[in-house]
Design a protein around this motif. Sequence first.
Motif, short mmCIF file in Angstrom:
data_model
loop_
_atom_site.label_atom_id
_atom_site.label_comp_id
_atom_site.label_asym_id
_atom_site.label_seq_id
_atom_site.Cartn_x
_atom_site.Cartn_y
_atom_site.Cartn_z
N ASN A 1 0.84 -1.19 0.00
CA ASN A 1 0.00 0.00 0.00
C ASN A 1 0.88 1.24 0.00
O ASN A 1 1.96 1.24 0.56
N VAL A 2 0.37 2.31 -0.60
CA VAL A 2 1.10 3.57 -0.62
C VAL A 2 0.44 4.52 0.37
O VAL A 2 -0.79 4.68 0.36
N ILE A 3 1.24 5.16 1.20
CA ILE A 3 0.74 6.08 2.21
C ILE A 3 1.28 7.47 1.89
O ILE A 3 2.49 7.63 1.66
N GLY B 1 -3.50 -1.02 -4.15
CA GLY B 1 -3.65 -1.40 -5.55
C GLY B 1 -2.87 -0.53 -6.51
O GLY B 1 -3.05 -0.63 -7.72
N VAL B 2 -2.00 0.34 -5.99
CA VAL B 2 -1.12 1.14 -6.84
C VAL B 2 0.30 1.02 -6.30
O VAL B 2 0.51 0.67 -5.15
N THR B 3 1.26 1.32 -7.16
CA THR B 3 2.65 1.28 -6.74
C THR B 3 3.12 2.69 -6.38
O THR B 3 2.51 3.69 -6.78
N LEU B 4 4.22 2.74 -5.67
CA LEU B 4 4.81 4.02 -5.30
C LEU B 4 5.14 4.82 -6.55
O LEU B 4 4.90 6.02 -6.61
N LYS B 5 5.66 4.17 -7.57
CA LYS B 5 6.02 4.85 -8.83
C LYS B 5 4.79 5.44 -9.51
O LYS B 5 4.84 6.58 -10.01
N GLU B 6 3.69 4.71 -9.54
CA GLU B 6 2.45 5.23 -10.15
C GLU B 6 1.97 6.49 -9.43
O GLU B 6 1.56 7.46 -10.07
N VAL B 7 2.05 6.48 -8.11
CA VAL B 7 1.62 7.65 -7.34
C VAL B 7 2.55 8.82 -7.60
O VAL B 7 2.10 9.94 -7.86
#
Length: 95
Positions: free
Chosen positions: A10-12, A83-89
């Motif tokens: 998860n991305v926080i 459901g997303v990656t750090l890079k996508e964010v």
Amino acid sequence: MLNLTEKDGNVILKVKVQPRASKNELAGILGDAVKLRITAPPVEGEANKAVIRFFARLFKLPQTSVQIISGDTSRNKVVELTGVTLKEVEDQING
């Protein structure tokens, strides 16, 4: 410098919310947080719902994959995206 962390897939991220804006939009980076303008007023959880809807649409996620884990009654929030990656964010926030 933006503070993004990835934990258990998860991305926080930290978010600074400006309610009652003229439109819903990312407004850059403020300190270590993403500045988010939301049209909803900060009453009865309306702004929180708008924050969840905004990030769900932005990252094409179901609303259940976006959670406010801290700051329910504050303009400073911590949001968790599943459901997303750090890079996508990072790519989406940095334009």
